[in-house]
Write a protein that holds these residues in place. Structure first.
Motif, mmCIF file in Angstrom:
data_model
loop_
_atom_site.group_PDB
_atom_site.id
_atom_site.type_symbol
_atom_site.label_atom_id
_atom_site.label_comp_id
_atom_site.label_asym_id
_atom_site.label_seq_id
_atom_site.Cartn_x
_atom_site.Cartn_y
_atom_site.Cartn_z
ATOM 1 N N ALA A 133 -8.708 0.252 7.129
ATOM 2 C CA ALA A 133 -7.880 1.336 6.591
ATOM 3 C C ALA A 133 -6.529 0.822 6.089
ATOM 4 C CB ALA A 133 -7.671 2.397 7.661
ATOM 5 N N GLY A 134 -5.907 -0.088 6.847
ATOM 6 C CA GLY A 134 -4.599 -0.604 6.455
ATOM 7 C C GLY A 134 -4.652 -1.265 5.091
ATOM 8 N N VAL A 135 -5.707 -2.033 4.842
ATOM 9 C CA VAL A 135 -5.838 -2.724 3.562
ATOM 10 C C VAL A 135 -6.083 -1.715 2.439
ATOM 11 C CG1 VAL A 135 -7.244 -4.347 2.256
ATOM 12 C CG2 VAL A 135 -6.635 -4.868 4.619
ATOM 13 N N LEU A 136 -6.948 -0.746 2.710
ATOM 14 C CA LEU A 136 -7.239 0.244 1.662
ATOM 15 C C LEU A 136 -5.996 1.077 1.331
ATOM 16 C CD1 LEU A 136 -10.834 1.441 2.622
ATOM 17 C CD2 LEU A 136 -10.132 -0.275 0.950
ATOM 18 N N ASP A 137 -5.188 1.376 2.348
ATOM 19 C CA ASP A 137 -3.960 2.128 2.094
ATOM 20 C C ASP A 137 -3.050 1.372 1.139
ATOM 21 O OD1 ASP A 137 -4.725 4.218 3.605
ATOM 22 O OD2 ASP A 137 -3.596 3.639 5.410
ATOM 23 N N VAL A 138 -2.940 0.061 1.358
ATOM 24 C CA VAL A 138 -2.107 -0.758 0.471
ATOM 25 C C VAL A 138 -2.630 -0.672 -0.964
ATOM 26 C CG1 VAL A 138 -1.556 -3.137 -0.128
ATOM 27 C CG2 VAL A 138 -1.243 -2.341 2.214
ATOM 28 N N ILE A 170 -0.878 0.755 -4.404
ATOM 29 C CA ILE A 170 -0.746 0.002 -5.661
ATOM 30 C C ILE A 170 -1.299 0.830 -6.820
ATOM 31 C CG2 ILE A 170 -1.553 -2.042 -6.903
ATOM 32 C CD1 ILE A 170 -1.607 -3.437 -4.123
ATOM 33 N N ALA A 171 -2.409 1.490 -6.579
ATOM 34 C CA ALA A 171 -3.012 2.318 -7.620
ATOM 35 C C ALA A 171 -2.068 3.457 -8.011
ATOM 36 C CB ALA A 171 -4.347 2.875 -7.129
ATOM 37 N N ARG A 172 -1.380 4.007 -7.002
ATOM 38 C CA ARG A 172 -0.528 5.152 -7.257
ATOM 39 C C ARG A 172 0.737 4.749 -8.026
ATOM 40 N NH1 ARG A 172 3.410 7.906 -4.913
ATOM 41 N NH2 ARG A 172 3.728 6.311 -3.342
ATOM 42 N N THR A 173 1.279 3.574 -7.681
ATOM 43 C CA THR A 173 2.600 3.240 -8.195
ATOM 44 C C THR A 173 2.582 2.298 -9.394
ATOM 45 O OG1 THR A 173 2.756 1.451 -6.608
ATOM 46 C CG2 THR A 173 3.721 3.545 -5.962
ATOM 47 N N THR A 174 1.455 1.711 -9.724
ATOM 48 C CA THR A 174 1.435 0.797 -10.870
ATOM 49 C C THR A 174 0.336 1.231 -11.827
ATOM 50 O OG1 THR A 174 -0.224 -0.746 -10.055
ATOM 51 C CG2 THR A 174 2.028 -1.096 -9.302
ATOM 52 N N ASP A 175 0.344 0.645 -13.023
ATOM 53 C CA ASP A 175 -0.763 0.947 -13.933
ATOM 54 C C ASP A 175 -1.614 -0.304 -14.158
ATOM 55 O OD1 ASP A 175 0.997 -0.538 -15.329
ATOM 56 O OD2 ASP A 175 1.229 0.865 -17.010
ATOM 57 N N ILE A 176 -1.688 -1.135 -13.107
ATOM 58 C CA ILE A 176 -2.472 -2.352 -13.196
ATOM 59 C C ILE A 176 -3.953 -2.000 -13.338
ATOM 60 C CG2 ILE A 176 -2.855 -2.622 -10.703
ATOM 61 C CD1 ILE A 176 -2.266 -5.616 -11.102
ATOM 62 N N THR A 177 -4.644 -2.767 -14.156
ATOM 63 C CA THR A 177 -6.083 -2.569 -14.339
ATOM 64 C C THR A 177 -6.811 -3.172 -13.153
ATOM 65 O OG1 THR A 177 -5.731 -2.775 -16.706
ATOM 66 C CG2 THR A 177 -7.998 -2.997 -15.918
ATOM 67 N N MET A 178 -7.763 -2.447 -12.592
ATOM 68 C CA MET A 178 -8.461 -2.966 -11.404
ATOM 69 C C MET A 178 -9.955 -2.995 -11.633
ATOM 70 S SD MET A 178 -6.965 -1.333 -7.928
ATOM 71 C CE MET A 178 -5.231 -1.263 -7.549
ATOM 72 N N GLU A 188 7.226 -6.265 1.736
ATOM 73 C CA GLU A 188 7.709 -4.941 2.106
ATOM 74 C C GLU A 188 6.648 -3.899 1.737
ATOM 75 O OE1 GLU A 188 10.320 -2.509 3.794
ATOM 76 O OE2 GLU A 188 11.100 -4.488 3.239
ATOM 77 N N MET A 189 6.142 -4.043 0.530
ATOM 78 C CA MET A 189 5.177 -3.060 0.037
ATOM 79 C C MET A 189 3.888 -3.058 0.891
ATOM 80 S SD MET A 189 3.504 -2.826 -3.724
ATOM 81 C CE MET A 189 2.232 -3.985 -3.370
ATOM 82 N N VAL A 190 3.454 -4.262 1.313
ATOM 83 C CA VAL A 190 2.212 -4.300 2.101
ATOM 84 C C VAL A 190 2.511 -4.185 3.601
ATOM 85 C CG1 VAL A 190 1.025 -5.662 0.354
ATOM 86 C CG2 VAL A 190 2.118 -6.824 2.278
ATOM 87 N N ILE A 225 -3.223 -9.901 -1.063
ATOM 88 C CA ILE A 225 -2.960 -8.945 -2.144
ATOM 89 C C ILE A 225 -1.565 -9.194 -2.716
ATOM 90 C CG2 ILE A 225 -2.579 -6.502 -2.665
ATOM 91 C CD1 ILE A 225 -4.757 -5.938 -0.447
ATOM 92 N N ALA A 226 -0.588 -9.367 -1.814
ATOM 93 C CA ALA A 226 0.776 -9.657 -2.273
ATOM 94 C C ALA A 226 0.809 -10.952 -3.081
ATOM 95 C CB ALA A 226 1.715 -9.771 -1.069
#
Lengths: 240, 215, 276
Positions: free
Chosen positions: C205-210, C214-222, C154-156, C179-180
């Motif tokens: 663009a579609g991949v970068l948007d996803v 993720i960056a906006r909604t999680t605090d995962i280290t990248m 759903e998210m992607v 990514i999922a």
């Protein structure tokens, strides 16, 4: 024509033994192929050496020599005589298994490196990686050569007639002696071998088709071959 | 194990080996030539000829060499052609393996890129030159390792000639073993010899593969 | 030594508390291929929640850093630490020795990776691509894994493709599934190795948007290796400029992209922006 009508039951009986030995030999060869083939891809050097030694030894000895050794020589060593059918299944399975192991090893190594790495990134254990990711993908690649090997083994099973198992070849020899119809006696056996081979090849093409579909590939070969478009099934198994 | 007996058996085994090598060499030459003829027919002849040839090859490939040996050995004489066991063996080996070498040639030719044919046409090379100077040299390089493999395979098939009484290696081993009840020594010796030849020749093929592209 | 902004972090908002334990630590890491030194005594830390972009010319060692962290390669010298535990090594009788595979499996649980070459498993549907690892390596139940797969898809934006075969998807869709799949393992660290480089331009663009989402909604280290400078600017807290196996420059994207201090960074950015 009378010759064939009268002798059909005898030939069918011979074909039964040929099938029995072929299926038994294939089962043994398949297990050996998988085990020795997978061991041959391990990182452990000792494991690889053992697999390589198996392949070199049992690919080197022809099934006939191996069968004679098991049937005539081994009893002198162990004091225990093998049933001729068992000796034949063992010899064919051990021999063809060596070719099959090379096939399995090659197919596993041909799975793209990225698939292993994705397996590591998802933290699969090595056994899970092999079982869930690598082998299912290698399978489609193994099948065509396995198909050739089944035919090779079926043809190779004719040697059992030399230790008096009454397979198709043995029956043909008997018919030659009793009926004196030399040409017909052998032609009958050859045609039956041919039919059996065609059935096996058809089944293997079905299996290949299924395996490719599972990988989302649609490059199906036609199930029924025509001379003009014939490909595959034409190399002596294991010989590239 | 009676090693002394193995030693005493060596001269007879060597004489067997001579037949084995002779049958392999002559059978192989026959297979190379016949296979070429087959591939030329299949490429050049009209379909009424090419299609039966295909099925005959398919028939040969899917039936046992042993039965083919018996066929040549027993059937041809009944048709008035008398053959020595060795000759019958060489013919059967050669014909059987021709069905395989033909496939090797075919895939070698198929492997020559169409661009090469087109380039030859663009240079308006005559047909003979196209084959001799452009296509064959490329095809031959590709098929050498595969042909080498069939040489080894044929060598490993020669013990079958035992069944039509050619006094090759296995025949001699079996005879000596039977006379002295020393099967263990003689058949083991044959087995070891085959393994040795196989290992060495496999190494040779790998060398060939490194030098020439595999088909 | 690399020109560094004061302990790697002075300008980085997430990392103000200096005592915070780094989530990833490279300590004098050396990696060679034959005579070619790819990483030369490399030292750097990444703090929890930091999103780091690695840039630099090809062959500068960026991808090698990700591959070492994912244990696809092994260090020749030095130690890599993850969340305080050694990854490249392990303790035996109080001393650091080379890590066993088992030890690495234990530590790398925290890490997920998305590859340039997609690497979805062609023998599995989208669903099984995502659920197989959680079920077999985390012991998650099938139902739970299925549920999580549905959420992630759903998210992607691929919820309707769950039972599709990966080969039926476009490259961009495959990469979003990848990514999922990585996120399904609930990693603390996500490694992105040039994830858009193999895609047709219109799918990037579609991949970068996803990833932005993720960056906006999680605090995962990248840790991301990328040539997408716009993406690096938007998403990352920190940019590391590499050249010849060393960090040339280290700082927040606003500064690195607008006023690079090092000559090599300037010429690299110039070349990239010129080409892009």
């Amino acid at each position: 024509m009378d010759f064939f009508v009268e002798s059909l039951p005898i030939y069918l009986n011979g074909a039964w033994y040929t099938l029995l030995i072929t299926v038994g030999g294939c089962a043994l060869a398949f297990v050996i192929s998988m085990v020795v083939g997978v061991v041959g891809t391990l990182r452990n050097v000792l494991a690889r050496v053992v697999a390589l030694a198996y392949v070199e030894v049992f690919r080197g000895v022809a099934a006939l020599v191996l069968m004679f050794w098991l049937f005539y020589a081994l009893p002198l060593l162990t004091g225990y005589r093998l049933e001729p059918v068992l000796a034949a299944i063992l010899a064919l399975g051990l021999n063809v298994g060596a070719y099959g192991a090379e096939n399995v090893r090659g197919a596993i190594n041909a799975v793209p490196r990225g698939q292993y790495e994705a397996g590591i990134a998802l933290n699969f254990e090595p056994v899970q990686r092999m079982r869930l990711v690598i082998l299912p993908q290698a399978w489609a690649q193994m099948l065509p050569t396995f198909g050739n090997l089944i035919i090779e083994l079926m043809k190779g099973s004719a040697v059992v007639s030399l230790i008096a198992v009454s397979d198709l070849t043995f029956v043909a020899q008997q018919m030659r002696t009793f009926s004196g119809q030399t040409l017909l006696a052998f032609l009958g056996a050859l045609v039956m071998y041919f039919v059996i081979a065609q059935v096996f090849q058809f089944l293997m093409r079905l299996a290949e088709r299924r395996a490719n579909r599972r990988l989302g590939r649609d490059l199906d070969k036609p199930l029924f071959r025509r001379a003009a478009s014939a490909t595959g099934g034409t190399s002596k198994g294991g010989e590239p | 194990m009676d090693w002394g007996f193995v030693g005493a058996a060596v001269p007879d085994l060597l004489s067997g080996l001579r037949y084995t090598l002779l049958a392999t060499a002559l059978g192989y030459v026959l297979a190379l030539v016949l296979g070429l003829a087959v591939v030329i027919v299949r490429r050049g002849a009209p379909r009424v000829v090419a299609t039966p040839v295909f099925w005959v090859m398919e028939f040969i490939r899917s039936t046992p060499l042993l039965v083919q040996l018996f066929f040549v050995f027993y059937v041809l004489p009944s048709a008035g052609v008398s053959l020595s066991p060795l000759t019958a063996g060489i013919i059967a080996l050669g014909v059987h393996y021709a069905a395989y070498t033909a496939e090797v040639y075919r895939s070698g030719l198929d492997g020559v890129p169409t661009g090469q044919w087109e380039a030859a046409r663009a240079l308006s090379l005559p047909g003979g030159r196209t084959w001799g100077a452009v296509v064959l040299p490329q095809a031959v390089r590709r098929v050498i390792p595969a042909l080498g493999n069939y040489l080894i395979a044929m060598f490993k098939d020669t013990p079958l000639l035992f069944a039509i009484t050619v006094p090759e290696l296995l025949f001699e081993a079996n005879r000596l073993g039977g006379e002295n009840f020393k099967y263990l020594e003689t058949i083991s010796a044959v087995g070891v010899l085959f393994i040795a030849v196989s290992v060495l020749s496999a190494a040779g093929i790998r060398l060939l593969e490194r030098r020439y592209a595999a088909v | 030594m690399p020109q560094s902004d004061d302990n790697n972090s002075a300008e980085v908002p997430k990392a103000r508390e200096a005592e915070e334990q780094p989530l990833v630590r490279f300590e004098n890491v050396v990696k060679r291929y034959g005579d070619n030194v790819v990483l030369d005594e490399l030292d750097f830390n990444v703090l929890p929640g930091q999103r780091v972009t690695l840039i630099g010319p090809s062959g500068s060692g960026k991808t090698t850093i990700l591959r070492l962290l994912m244990t696809l390669e092994q260090v020749d010298d030095g130690v890599i630490w993850v969340d305080g535990d050694p990854l490249s090594h392990m303790y035996r009788n109080g001393a650091l020795v080379r890590a066993s595979q088992k030890h690495q499996r234990g530590v790398r649980k925290k890490i997920g990776m998305v590859f340039q070459q997609l690497n979805l498993f062609p023998n599995m549907t989208v669903r099984r691509n995502i659920t197989e690892a959680p079920v077999h390596t985390l012991g998650m139940s099938r139902d739970e894994a299925d549920e999580r797969a549905a959420e992630l898809l759903e998210m992607v934006g691929l919820a309707d493709r769950i039972d599709e075969h990966p080969t039926r998807l476009s490259g961009g869709q495959q990469q979003r599934v990848a990514i999922a799949r990585a996120l399904a393992m609930r990693p603390e660290i996500l490694l992105l190795d040039e994830v858009t480089s193999a895609l047709d331009p219109e799918l990037v663009a579609g991949v970068l948007d996803v990833l932005r989402e993720i960056a906006r909604t999680t605090d995962i280290t990248m840790l991301a290796v990328t040539h997408e400078m716009g993406f690096a600017k938007d998403v990352s807290h920190r940019v590391l400029m590499f050249d010849r196996g060393q960090i040339v420059e280290d700082g927040p994207p606003e500064r690195i992209f607008s006023e690079p201090r090092e000559e090599r960074t300037k010429s690299f950015l110039h070349a990239v922006l010129e080409a892009g």
